[in-house]
Scaffold this active site. Structure first.
Site, PDB file in Angstrom:
ATOM      1  N   SER A   1      46.873-100.108  22.915  1.00 32.92           N
ATOM      2  CA  SER A   1      46.633-101.132  23.936  1.00 32.92           C
ATOM      3  C   SER A   1      45.541-102.135  23.544  1.00 32.92           C
ATOM      4  O   SER A   1      45.722-103.346  23.759  1.00 32.92           O
ATOM      5  CB  SER A   1      46.301-100.482  25.282  1.00 32.92           C
ATOM      6  OG  SER A   1      47.432 -99.796  25.755  1.00 32.92           O
TER       7      SER A   1
ATOM      8  N   LEU B   1      62.108 -93.194  25.351  1.00 32.03           N
ATOM      9  CA  LEU B   1      60.831 -93.787  25.755  1.00 32.03           C
ATOM     10  C   LEU B   1      59.732 -93.514  24.721  1.00 32.03           C
ATOM     11  O   LEU B   1      58.743 -94.246  24.653  1.00 32.03           O
ATOM     12  CB  LEU B   1      60.396 -93.255  27.132  1.00 32.03           C
ATOM     13  CG  LEU B   1      60.923 -94.035  28.343  1.00 32.03           C
ATOM     14  CD1 LEU B   1      62.442 -93.974  28.412  1.00 32.03           C
ATOM     15  CD2 LEU B   1      60.320 -93.525  29.638  1.00 32.03           C
TER      16      LEU B   1
ATOM     17  N   ALA C   1      57.050 -90.184  33.657  1.00 34.34           N
ATOM     18  CA  ALA C   1      57.729 -91.376  33.126  1.00 34.34           C
ATOM     19  C   ALA C   1      59.054 -91.602  33.850  1.00 34.34           C
ATOM     20  O   ALA C   1      59.389 -92.738  34.212  1.00 34.34           O
ATOM     21  CB  ALA C   1      57.946 -91.239  31.626  1.00 34.34           C
TER      22      ALA C   1
ATOM     23  N   ALA D   1      62.288 -85.402  34.249  1.00 34.81           N
ATOM     24  CA  ALA D   1      61.911 -85.603  35.652  1.00 34.81           C
ATOM     25  C   ALA D   1      60.394 -85.576  35.808  1.00 34.81           C
ATOM     26  O   ALA D   1      59.880 -85.208  36.852  1.00 34.81           O
ATOM     27  CB  ALA D   1      62.561 -84.533  36.525  1.00 34.81           C
TER      28      ALA D   1
ATOM     29  N   ARG E   1      65.253 -80.094  32.267  1.00 34.02           N
ATOM     30  CA  ARG E   1      65.186 -78.688  31.841  1.00 34.02           C
ATOM     31  C   ARG E   1      64.919 -77.790  33.045  1.00 34.02           C
ATOM     32  O   ARG E   1      65.493 -76.717  33.175  1.00 34.02           O
ATOM     33  CB  ARG E   1      64.059 -78.573  30.809  1.00 34.02           C
ATOM     34  CG  ARG E   1      63.908 -77.259  30.154  1.00 34.02           C
ATOM     35  CD  ARG E   1      62.860 -77.348  29.074  1.00 34.02           C
ATOM     36  NE  ARG E   1      61.533 -77.749  29.591  1.00 34.02           N
ATOM     37  CZ  ARG E   1      60.456 -77.881  28.859  1.00 34.02           C
ATOM     38  NH1 ARG E   1      60.510 -77.683  27.552  1.00 34.02           N
ATOM     39  NH2 ARG E   1      59.305 -78.228  29.394  1.00 34.02           N
TER      40      ARG E   1
ATOM     41  N   THR F   1      46.021 -94.188  31.078  1.00 37.36           N
ATOM     42  CA  THR F   1      47.070 -93.398  30.425  1.00 37.36           C
ATOM     43  C   THR F   1      46.778 -91.918  30.620  1.00 37.36           C
ATOM     44  O   THR F   1      45.869 -91.533  31.383  1.00 37.36           O
ATOM     45  CB  THR F   1      47.223 -93.826  28.945  1.00 37.36           C
ATOM     46  OG1 THR F   1      48.338 -93.147  28.392  1.00 37.36           O
ATOM     47  CG2 THR F   1      45.970 -93.526  28.126  1.00 37.36           C
TER      48      THR F   1
ATOM     49  N   LYS G   1      46.824 -90.894  35.282  1.00 38.64           N
ATOM     50  CA  LYS G   1      47.600 -91.830  36.112  1.00 38.64           C
ATOM     51  C   LYS G   1      47.666 -91.412  37.588  1.00 38.64           C
ATOM     52  O   LYS G   1      47.728 -92.264  38.476  1.00 38.64           O
ATOM     53  CB  LYS G   1      49.017 -91.994  35.552  1.00 38.64           C
ATOM     54  CG  LYS G   1      49.067 -92.747  34.225  1.00 38.64           C
ATOM     55  CD  LYS G   1      50.501 -92.962  33.777  1.00 38.64           C
ATOM     56  CE  LYS G   1      50.546 -93.625  32.401  1.00 38.64           C
ATOM     57  NZ  LYS G   1      51.920 -93.898  31.953  1.00 38.64           N
TER      58      LYS G   1
HETATM   59  P1  NAP Z   1      55.581 -85.343  31.682  1.00 39.92           P
HETATM   60  O1  NAP Z   1      55.254 -85.834  33.038  1.00 39.92           O
HETATM   61  O2  NAP Z   1      54.752 -84.269  31.079  1.00 39.92           O
HETATM   62  O3  NAP Z   1      57.117 -84.827  31.745  1.00 39.92           O
HETATM   63  C1  NAP Z   1      57.707 -84.260  30.618  1.00 39.92           C
HETATM   64  C2  NAP Z   1      59.222 -84.153  30.815  1.00 39.92           C
HETATM   65  O4  NAP Z   1      59.811 -83.751  29.583  1.00 39.92           O
HETATM   66  C3  NAP Z   1      59.637 -83.125  31.842  1.00 39.92           C
HETATM   67  O5  NAP Z   1      60.812 -83.560  32.471  1.00 39.92           O
HETATM   68  C4  NAP Z   1      59.909 -81.882  30.975  1.00 39.92           C
HETATM   69  O6  NAP Z   1      60.813 -80.976  31.559  1.00 39.92           O
HETATM   70  C5  NAP Z   1      60.552 -82.552  29.782  1.00 39.92           C
HETATM   71  N1  NAP Z   1      60.489 -81.788  28.535  1.00 39.92           N
HETATM   72  C6  NAP Z   1      59.379 -81.453  27.822  1.00 39.92           C
HETATM   73  N2  NAP Z   1      59.735 -80.816  26.688  1.00 39.92           N
HETATM   74  C7  NAP Z   1      61.097 -80.753  26.677  1.00 39.92           C
HETATM   75  C8  NAP Z   1      62.057 -80.220  25.770  1.00 39.92           C
HETATM   76  N3  NAP Z   1      61.686 -79.615  24.629  1.00 39.92           N
HETATM   77  N4  NAP Z   1      63.373 -80.340  26.073  1.00 39.92           N
HETATM   78  C9  NAP Z   1      63.765 -80.960  27.212  1.00 39.92           C
HETATM   79  N5  NAP Z   1      62.898 -81.484  28.111  1.00 39.92           N
HETATM   80  C10 NAP Z   1      61.578 -81.379  27.846  1.00 39.92           C
HETATM   81  O7  NAP Z   1      55.588 -86.522  30.603  1.00 39.92           O
HETATM   82  P2  NAP Z   1      55.874 -88.077  30.882  1.00 39.92           P
HETATM   83  O8  NAP Z   1      54.596 -88.752  31.205  1.00 39.92           O
HETATM   84  O9  NAP Z   1      57.005 -88.150  31.876  1.00 39.92           O
HETATM   85  O10 NAP Z   1      56.312 -88.610  29.443  1.00 39.92           O
HETATM   86  C11 NAP Z   1      57.631 -88.369  28.917  1.00 39.92           C
HETATM   87  C12 NAP Z   1      57.827 -89.192  27.646  1.00 39.92           C
HETATM   88  O11 NAP Z   1      57.815 -90.581  27.931  1.00 39.92           O
HETATM   89  C13 NAP Z   1      56.737 -88.973  26.573  1.00 39.92           C
HETATM   90  O12 NAP Z   1      57.396 -88.825  25.323  1.00 39.92           O
HETATM   91  C14 NAP Z   1      55.940 -90.240  26.607  1.00 39.92           C
HETATM   92  O13 NAP Z   1      55.413 -90.540  25.327  1.00 39.92           O
HETATM   93  C15 NAP Z   1      56.996 -91.267  26.999  1.00 39.92           C
HETATM   94  N6  NAP Z   1      56.422 -92.486  27.637  1.00 39.92           N
HETATM   95  C16 NAP Z   1      56.548 -93.665  26.966  1.00 39.92           C
HETATM   96  C17 NAP Z   1      56.042 -94.840  27.523  1.00 39.92           C
HETATM   97  C18 NAP Z   1      56.167 -96.144  26.775  1.00 39.92           C
HETATM   98  O14 NAP Z   1      55.492 -97.126  27.128  1.00 39.92           O
HETATM   99  N7  NAP Z   1      57.032 -96.228  25.786  1.00 39.92           N
HETATM  100  C19 NAP Z   1      55.398 -94.809  28.789  1.00 39.92           C
HETATM  101  C20 NAP Z   1      55.312 -93.576  29.452  1.00 39.92           C
HETATM  102  C21 NAP Z   1      55.823 -92.422  28.863  1.00 39.92           C
HETATM  103  P3  NAP Z   1      60.295 -79.826  32.588  1.00 39.92           P
HETATM  104  O15 NAP Z   1      60.154 -80.489  33.920  1.00 39.92           O
HETATM  105  O16 NAP Z   1      61.371 -78.815  32.569  1.00 39.92           O
HETATM  106  O17 NAP Z   1      58.977 -79.319  32.032  1.00 39.92           O
END
Ligand code: NAP
Length: 277
Positions: free
Chosen positions: A20, A221, A135, A132, A156, A65, A69
């Protein structure tokens, strides 16, 4: 929302990896805005105090971040944008002239902006969201506003997907949620978004055969130097693929616009950032 203050920051823990500061420095140079933007590693148990100190010391606005959040959402409870309310999380804070802290979430609009750049199916599209977590929650309202025909959330932990789908049940667009095992084979979604953290482990959500319609886009993402496993599998299944670097730059552009009232051009910044990988 432009301000006479000109100090900005991203709060996270860890935050050293954050792109950022680099992105906002490029936006400032491009638009001729005089501002500073730093990375602040707040103590895990000291985010509110760190934010207060920042704004008491000339801070105008901040990005937030992982893992703060949700706390940012609580701090800005007096004035949350509809996007922040729908996301249940805040990634953009700013102080107004009266000293009131405002909160928005630009992740979802950043994603949609990047999907438009990619000419992705959006209006009338059948969309599958894998994941879910935070993000996934943040992108649902902007996807609905972009005119998607239907949304299916697979996770999952199926119950989390069902709860998230229920939370968005008041919209005209049908939103379903469940586990991967419940996904029908051969459905052919127009747009498949990987909003899971699986790519961090070089894994991919277990999607059924025939998940991609002709012309579908598979969007992870996550971003990195190489295509993720999800992207590789989608490519083998005939889908176009993209990672989330464009979303990162586009959400930053939206924050910059909120703070400075000037919309930077994300495209050259994205191209330059991509070339650094
Ligand atoms: P989070 O709140 O921790 O949620 C993680 C999600 O991933 C949950 O749905 C979890 O399932 C699932 N998960 C984790 N490991 C898994 C696996 N091995 N197989 C299948 N599902 C799995 O994280 P988040 O903040 O939502 O972030 C998710 C992703 O988005 C990250 O990779 C992050 O880097 C990316 N992101 C990118 C941006 C961007 O600007 N490009 C912005 C925000 C986020 P369960 O519910 O079953 O645990």
């Amino acid at each position: 929302m432009s301000s006479t203050r000109s100090r900005y920051a991203v709060f996270g823990n860890p935050v050293g990896h954050s792109k950022s500061p680099w992105i906002h420095a490029r936006f400032a140079a491009q638009t001729g805005q005089q501002l500073s933007y730093e990375a602040i590693c707040a103590p895990v148990d000291g985010f509110p105090g760190a934010v207060r100190a920042f704004f008491e010391n000339g801070g105008a606005g901040a990005n937030v971040t992982v893992p703060f959040k949700l706390q940012a959402y609580e701090l800005a409870a007096a004035d949350l944008s509809p996007r922040a309310r729908a996301a249940g999380a805040v990634n953009t804070l700013w102080l107004d002239a009266a000293g009131l802290l405002h909160g928005c979430n630009t992740d979802g609009v950043g994603l949609v902006a990047d999907l438009r750049r990619l000419d992705a199916p959006l209006a009338g599209a059948r969309v599958l969201v894998a994941g879910a977590g935070g993000a996934a929650r943040g992108i649902l309202l902007p996807l609905i506003e972009a005119g998607c025909r239907s949304l299916h959330i697979a996770n999952r932990t199926p119950e989390r997907a069902r709860e998230l789908a229920a939370a968005f049940g008041q919209h005209d667009v049908p939103v379903h949620g469940g586990g991967y095992a419940e996904l029908p084979a051969g459905h052919g979604w127009d747009l498949v978004l990987n909003a899971t953290a699986s790519s961090l482990e070089d894994a991919a959500p277990p999607l059924p055969a025939g998940a991609y319609a002709p012309g579908a886009l598979a969007y992870d993402l996550m971003y990195g130097a190489r295509p993720t496993r999800f992207m590789r599998q989608a490519g083998e299944a005939g889908a176009r693929t993209a990672d989330g670097l464009g979303m990162l730059v586009a959400q930053a552009a939206e924050s910059f616009f909120i703070w400075r009232g000037v919309r930077p051009d994300a495209a050259p910044v994205l191209a330059e950032l991509r070339s650094t990988f």
